[in-house]
Enzyme design. Structure first.
Site: not given
Ligand code: ATP
Ligand code: LTN
Length: 335
Positions: A116, A200, A203
């Site tokens: 992130k 992965k 969202k």
């Protein structure tokens, strides 16, 4: 909470308009199977979402929507405590204390932080770094025995165990040391992006075609699966090197309740076009009842409010007990 059953805690961040098929298969769907056997707390992790910039109005509506999605997936508000993380202040309070028992080096090793902070290089904030400590507080406040999550969160639960053991080592038996509870991969503990089947399904993926949202209309589901990245071999089989096909077989197996081997056998003579159409249909079919129930719930905001209010009250009582014990142990003067 009778105290006879083992305790489960988990949560999802209200960081998207709808949860993904990955969240559903890797997390929610497994929670539904646990609700009779365990005392379960399911949280809406709104505080965690602030680690990435959010729009206030969206965060508010997404939090309520996520609660409706929990219930639409089959979680029963009478059997589980469902609550909003920011409604129970003990989470932030315990997180502060646990921060002082967590090393910078441990947090720097977390894969999610590394991912992130690359993705949001302009906003590598202290919360993003500290994310796993808040998660440890979420888990330890309720003395959770098991934490059902997808594979990507296993490392955070392991860090929670280390923090709990370290704290117990100093102060005695304060925390229950939790275990990650991960569904088998065939049940969907690691669903990959349709556009990059080595990453992965997430969202907050900027490419919406990589991701099936649980509220996507059936025709969109079918279209996204039709466009999924595969390979040039033209053979439906589950084996190394066929990430795209492996992912579609996993999705098909998980949504139909078949094994991956059964799924692979069923399509061993099919071309990719027919295979993808079947995966699309089966997935859309699985989403239909979820979407109907979701719409019904979103028309009943009073009901949703009653659920999260009572959840906060019940969770708050349990959390306060652990927090006051911790505060006493570390030497704070009782309020
Ligand atoms: P974001 O993109 O905002 O980081 P996310 O889609 O990764 O969100 P989270 O809210 O972080 O979702 O995760 C909720 C739960 O869903 C966690 O238990 C996580 O392990 C699980 N999960 C997330 N993505 C997948 C996936 N692709 N396959 C299986 N489980 C998943
Ligand atoms: N970090 C989790 C969401 C989450 C969570 C938790 C999961 C926040 N607190 C406590 C289990 C237990 C994620 O899924 N990204």
């Amino acid at each position: 909470m009778t105290g006879d059953k083992k305790v489960i805690l988990s949560g999802i961040q209200p960081s998207g308009d709808s949860i993904t098929l990955g969240n559903y298969l890797g997390a929610l769907n497994n929670w539904v199977k646990l609700q009779d056997e365990y005392d379960c707390l399911y949280m809406l992790a709104d505080m965690h979402t602030l680690t990435v910039r959010q729009e206030a109005a969206k965060l508010r509506s997404r939090t309520l929507s996520l609660l409706a999605q929990y219930i639409a997936a089959g979680l029963d508000p009478d059997k589980n405590i469902m609550f909003i993380q920011s409604h129970v202040p003990a989470h932030a309070e315990l997180a502060w204390i646990l921060n002082c028992y967590t090393q910078m080096g441990e947090l720097g090793r977390m894969t999610q932080f590394k991912d992130k902070s690359q993705k949001h290089a302009d906003n590598v904030n202290a919360g993003l770094f500290d994310y796993p400590v808040l998660m440890a507080a979420d888990i330890l406040l309720y003395k959770a025995d098991l934490v059902p999550v997808g594979t990507d969160q296993k490392q955070h639960v392991e860090l929670t165990r280390d923090i709990a053991q370290r704290f117990n080592g100093i102060y005695g038996d304060v925390f229950t040391v939790p275990e990650p509870y991960i569904a088998p991969p065939s049940a969907g503990s690691k669903i990959k992006s349709l556009q990059d089947p080595t990453a992965k399904m997430s969202k907050s993926d900027p490419n919406p075609n990589g991701c099936i949202f649980m509220l996507d209309p059936p025709e969109v589901v079918v279209k996204k699966i039709k466009r999924a990245v595969t390979d040039s071999e033209a053979e439906v089989a589950y084996r190394e090197g066929k990430d795209g096909i492996n992912n579609l077989l996993t999705i098909y197996a998980a949504v139909t309740g078949k094994t991956v081997e059964q799924a692979a056998n069923e399509f061993s003579d099919s071309g990719y076009g027919d295979f993808k159409a079947a995966v699309g249909e089966a997935t859309a079919e699985r989403l239909r009842p979820f979407q109907e129930k979701y719409r019904e719930l979103m028309n009943n905001k009073d009901y949703l409010e009653a659920v999260y209010r009572s959840g906060a009250e019940r969770a708050g009582r349990l959390a306060a007990r652990t927090l006051s014990k911790v505060m006493k142990k570390v030497g704070f003067v009782p309020r």
